[in-house]
Write an enzyme that holds these catalytic residues in place. Structure first.
Site, PDB file in Angstrom:
ATOM      1  N   GLY A 118       0.676  -1.447   0.023  1.00  0.00           N
ATOM      2  CA  GLY A 118       0.034  -0.156   0.150  1.00  0.00           C
ATOM      3  C   GLY A 118       0.897   1.193  -0.069  1.00  0.00           C
ATOM      4  N   SER A 119       0.275   2.252   0.645  1.00  0.00           N
ATOM      5  CA  SER A 119       1.028   3.603   0.356  1.00  0.00           C
ATOM      6  C   SER A 119       2.064   3.671   1.559  1.00  0.00           C
ATOM      7  CB  SER A 119      -0.110   4.901   0.631  1.00  0.00           C
ATOM      8  OG  SER A 119      -0.763   4.523   1.929  1.00  0.00           O
ATOM      9  N   PRO A 120       2.918   4.532   1.281  1.00  0.00           N
ATOM     10  CA  PRO A 120       4.112   4.890   2.145  1.00  0.00           C
ATOM     11  C   PRO A 120       3.550   5.419   3.676  1.00  0.00           C
ATOM     12  CG  PRO A 120       4.860   5.607  -0.046  1.00  0.00           C
ATOM     13  CD  PRO A 120       3.304   5.441   0.036  1.00  0.00           C
ATOM     14  N   GLU A 168       5.577  -3.285   0.778  1.00  0.00           N
ATOM     15  CA  GLU A 168       5.650  -3.119  -0.465  1.00  0.00           C
ATOM     16  C   GLU A 168       4.985  -1.828  -0.659  1.00  0.00           C
ATOM     17  OE1 GLU A 168       7.141  -4.794  -2.874  1.00  0.00           O
ATOM     18  OE2 GLU A 168       7.910  -6.453  -1.809  1.00  0.00           O
ATOM     19  N   VAL A 185       0.539   4.632   5.070  1.00  0.00           N
ATOM     20  CA  VAL A 185      -0.138   3.736   5.732  1.00  0.00           C
ATOM     21  C   VAL A 185       0.997   2.592   6.176  1.00  0.00           C
ATOM     22  CG1 VAL A 185      -1.706   1.652   5.888  1.00  0.00           C
ATOM     23  CG2 VAL A 185      -2.289   4.075   4.898  1.00  0.00           C
ATOM     24  N   GLY A 186       2.113   2.550   5.536  1.00  0.00           N
ATOM     25  CA  GLY A 186       3.245   1.698   5.701  1.00  0.00           C
ATOM     26  C   GLY A 186       4.045   2.079   7.109  1.00  0.00           C
ATOM     27  N   CYS A 190       1.785   0.673  -8.931  1.00  0.00           N
ATOM     28  CA  CYS A 190       2.935   1.107  -7.887  1.00  0.00           C
ATOM     29  C   CYS A 190       4.237   1.467  -8.922  1.00  0.00           C
ATOM     30  CB  CYS A 190       3.269   0.018  -6.943  1.00  0.00           C
ATOM     31  SG  CYS A 190       3.656  -1.640  -7.454  1.00  0.00           S
TER      32      CYS A 190
HETATM   33  P1  NAD Z   1      -3.412   2.235   1.054  1.00  0.00           P
HETATM   34  O1  NAD Z   1      -2.085   2.511   1.767  1.00  0.00           O
HETATM   35  O2  NAD Z   1      -4.433   3.392   1.117  1.00  0.00           O
HETATM   36  O3  NAD Z   1      -4.340   1.174   1.466  1.00  0.00           O
HETATM   37  C1  NAD Z   1      -3.576  -0.373   1.570  1.00  0.00           C
HETATM   38  C2  NAD Z   1      -4.330  -1.369   2.385  1.00  0.00           C
HETATM   39  O4  NAD Z   1      -4.297  -0.446   3.835  1.00  0.00           O
HETATM   40  C3  NAD Z   1      -5.934  -1.417   2.514  1.00  0.00           C
HETATM   41  O5  NAD Z   1      -6.235  -2.770   2.578  1.00  0.00           O
HETATM   42  C4  NAD Z   1      -6.595  -0.220   3.437  1.00  0.00           C
HETATM   43  O6  NAD Z   1      -7.745  -0.930   3.887  1.00  0.00           O
HETATM   44  C5  NAD Z   1      -5.562  -0.518   4.312  1.00  0.00           C
HETATM   45  N1  NAD Z   1      -5.366   0.812   5.091  1.00  0.00           N
HETATM   46  C6  NAD Z   1      -5.681   1.954   4.920  1.00  0.00           C
HETATM   47  N2  NAD Z   1      -5.440   3.023   5.876  1.00  0.00           N
HETATM   48  C7  NAD Z   1      -5.018   2.217   6.817  1.00  0.00           C
HETATM   49  C8  NAD Z   1      -4.661   2.562   8.107  1.00  0.00           C
HETATM   50  N3  NAD Z   1      -4.858   3.801   8.581  1.00  0.00           N
HETATM   51  N4  NAD Z   1      -4.367   1.658   9.022  1.00  0.00           N
HETATM   52  C9  NAD Z   1      -4.435   0.290   8.603  1.00  0.00           C
HETATM   53  N5  NAD Z   1      -4.518   0.003   7.463  1.00  0.00           N
HETATM   54  C10 NAD Z   1      -5.049   0.960   6.347  1.00  0.00           C
HETATM   55  O7  NAD Z   1      -3.064   1.981  -0.434  1.00  0.00           O
HETATM   56  P2  NAD Z   1      -4.019   1.749  -1.651  1.00  0.00           P
HETATM   57  O8  NAD Z   1      -4.701   3.258  -2.090  1.00  0.00           O
HETATM   58  O9  NAD Z   1      -4.872   0.534  -1.784  1.00  0.00           O
HETATM   59  O10 NAD Z   1      -2.866   1.621  -2.839  1.00  0.00           O
HETATM   60  C11 NAD Z   1      -2.408   2.453  -3.426  1.00  0.00           C
HETATM   61  C12 NAD Z   1      -0.906   2.591  -2.846  1.00  0.00           C
HETATM   62  O11 NAD Z   1      -0.240   1.472  -2.745  1.00  0.00           O
HETATM   63  C13 NAD Z   1       0.376   3.503  -3.510  1.00  0.00           C
HETATM   64  O12 NAD Z   1       0.996   4.252  -3.030  1.00  0.00           O
HETATM   65  C14 NAD Z   1       0.902   2.293  -4.442  1.00  0.00           C
HETATM   66  O13 NAD Z   1       2.069   2.880  -4.907  1.00  0.00           O
HETATM   67  C15 NAD Z   1       0.994   1.253  -3.341  1.00  0.00           C
HETATM   68  N6  NAD Z   1       1.303  -0.159  -4.074  1.00  0.00           N
HETATM   69  C16 NAD Z   1       2.142  -0.731  -3.999  1.00  0.00           C
HETATM   70  C17 NAD Z   1       2.716  -1.906  -4.386  1.00  0.00           C
HETATM   71  C18 NAD Z   1       3.911  -2.770  -4.438  1.00  0.00           C
HETATM   72  O14 NAD Z   1       3.955  -3.779  -4.854  1.00  0.00           O
HETATM   73  N7  NAD Z   1       4.923  -1.860  -3.598  1.00  0.00           N
HETATM   74  C19 NAD Z   1       1.642  -2.538  -5.192  1.00  0.00           C
HETATM   75  C20 NAD Z   1       0.350  -1.773  -5.310  1.00  0.00           C
HETATM   76  C21 NAD Z   1       0.314  -0.557  -4.827  1.00  0.00           C
END
Ligand code: NAD
Length: 472
Positions: free
Chosen positions: A196-198, A218, A200-201, A252
């Site tokens: 997901g996003s940096p 990731e 939330v990471g 991503c």
């Molecule tokens: P996101 O971080 O918003 O959400 C990812 C997951 O985290 C979802 O399941 C969501 O429910 C959960 N989440 C959201 N907020 C949260 C919180 N506060 N606490 C705990 N969990 C939470 O990301 P997104 O919008 O689903 O995806 C887009 C992002 O992911 C972009 O930054 C993209 O570059 C990245 N991404 C990375 C890869 C990779 O393999 N490196 C692949 C796809 C997407």
């Protein structure tokens, strides 16, 4: 064990169920892991294939061909790769021992980390959920999955697939929004695999720190594409337009922005325009090959980036058309952006490609290095020295030379970022390692030469110790 009280946590009982069975599941043999992976393969390749296509059409208007290649093929390919290598990976890995350990042999084994949490995003819901799951099962773990709430049709179908293949002790899927993820993150998982996003990471990593759970993150960010003046502009544009507008830029490893030598900018923009028309017609809203923005919220986010750029007098070179009802944004190319434009500050994750010009390669390298370390960095050049210089003087999770995005598809390569774009690697052996503990084992089978140095210490032993330092 942990002293934290989890009685109010909705998912604690499920977690306990998995934890109580994990040692048994983890010791099931190679054949069991392969059997489970085969079941997953059949489900995706045959039983549920049409429904996967349908769910992704509903969630993202994802074209059928893109589903086949970027969702179904990716998972099937990962399973095939694991099937042909797992026996070797599960063997004990013998290593040499130093002379000072004469009388012993050493090896290490990959053992399951235990109960793992996979949190996945929406842009490739099946691939980015089942991909890590393949590695987790291959390594013998129990898994709780939390897919994205943004793609509800895909999440519901994945839940059905998981239930038909696995027992709840082995793999369970929990649907829900942020609150669900927050509750899951409280539990003492052995490993957390987050995509997901940096931003939330960072939340995931601090939650993991409470239990010292290991993490694979990731993440994303802004992946640059550097183009020098030695390239074949047509070929570069053909590939960049494909990589950028695939899944409407919601990838991503999508090229986030282009850094191009000033003198070839106009030619490059014209070539991109031609390829956009070739792939998606002169009116992409009518094309069956072009996806839509996932939600209204993301549509509005991208709309605000465009408005911000226009308010700062940027040039919309191609596209810039929006249609809110179907969440359509046409393939868009923008130049003349001010440095403080949102398009140059935030990860775009949509079909808008900013063009930034440079006059010297050093300037381009300095520009990339002034930003967070990217997940991918793409180089288009015929000049070997330029390519070498860029690779040596920058840091990135991965790189394609004269192409983009495709490094994701080679399971012999590690996939992942660095710092802001991620921690840890996935795919193939790297994914298997992410879900495994490398346990070191030393077996003493004869008199150990090091026993000569046990106490009580004497002048002779001191000499022997010095000899050991010098020679062994
Ligand atoms: P996101 O971080 O918003 O959400 C990812 C997951 O985290 C979802 O399941 C969501 O429910 C959960 N989440 C959201 N907020 C949260 C919180 N506060 N606490 C705990 N969990 C939470 O990301 P997104 O919008 O689903 O995806 C887009 C992002 O992911 C972009 O930054 C993209 O570059 C990245 N991404 C990375 C890869 C990779 O393999 N490196 C692949 C796809 C997407």
């Amino acid at each position: 064990m942990n002293n934290i009280d989890f009685k109010d946590n909705t998912y604690y009982q499920l977690f306990l169920k998995q934890q109580s069975r994990q040692l048994n599941i983890g010791t099931l043999p190679y054949n069991h892991r392969i059997k489970q992976l085969k079941k997953l393969k059949t489900a995706i390749e045959a039983t549920y294939r049409d429904r996967i296509i349908e769910a992704l059409h509903k969630d993202l208007n994802k074209p059928r061909v893109e589903v086949e290649l970027t969702e179904i093929y990716s998972i099937i390919n990962e399973i095939k790769f694991v099937k042909s290598n797992l026996r070797q990976w599960m063997r004990k890995q013998k290593v040499d021992s130093p002379l000072s350990m004469l009388g012993s042999s050493s090896y290490y084994i990959y053992e399951p980390k235990g109960v793992c949490l996979i949190i996945s995003p929406w842009n490739f819901p099946f691939n980015l959920t089942f991909g890590p799951l393949v590695s987790a099962i291959a390594a013998g773990n129990s898994v709780i999955i939390k897919p994205s709430e943004m793609t509800p049709n895909s999440s519901a179908l994945m839940s059905e697939i998981v239930k038909t293949i696995f027992t709840e002790e082995e793999v369970a899927l929990v649907e829900g929004e942020v609150e669900t993820a927050t509750q899951l993150l409280e539990l003492p998982f052995n490993h957390i695999f987050f995509t997901g996003s940096p931003n939330v990471g960072k939340i995931v990593m601090s939650a993991a720190a409470k239990h010292l759970a290991s993490v694979t993150l990731e993440l994303g960010g802004k992946s640059p594409t550097i183009i020098d003046n030695t390239i074949n502009i047509e070929k570069a544009a053909k590939r960049i337009v494909w990589g950028k507008f695939l899944n409407a830029g919601q990838i991503c490893v999508s090229p986030d922005y282009v850094l191009i030598e000033e003198s070839i900018k106009t030619k490059f923009v014209n070539a991109c325009k031609k390829w956009i028309e070739h792939y998606y017609t002169a009116n992409p809203i009518e094309s069956d090959s072009y996806a839509r923005i996932v939600t209204e919220k993301h549509f509005e986010r991208l709309q605000s980036y465009l408005e911000n750029a226009r308010s700062l007098d940027a040039n919309v070179e191609v596209g810039g058309d929006l249609e809110a009802n179907s969440r359509y944004i046409s393939p868009t190319i923008i130049s003349n952006l001010k440095e403080d434009a949102t398009l140059l500050k935030e990860e775009i994750f949509g079909p808008i490609l900013p063009i930034v010009t440079y006059n010297s390669l050093d300037e381009a390298i300095a520009y990339v290095n002034s930003k967070e370390r990217p997940l991918a960095l793409y180089i288009y050049s015929k000049n070997k020295r330029n390519i070498k210089k860029i690779v040596k003087n920058t840091r990135a999770g991965g790189t394609c030379i004269n192409h983009n995005v495709i490094h994701y598809a080679n399971h012999n390569l590690p996939f992942g970022g660095i710092n802001n774009s991620g921690i840890g690697k996935s795919h193939g052996l790297f994914g298997f390692k992410a879900f495994s503990n490398q346990r070191a084992v030393v077996k003493q089978y004869a008199y150990g030469i090091n026993e000569l140095l046990f106490p009580p210490y004497s002048a002779l032993k001191e000499k022997l110790a010095k000899l050991t330092v010098k020679w062994f």
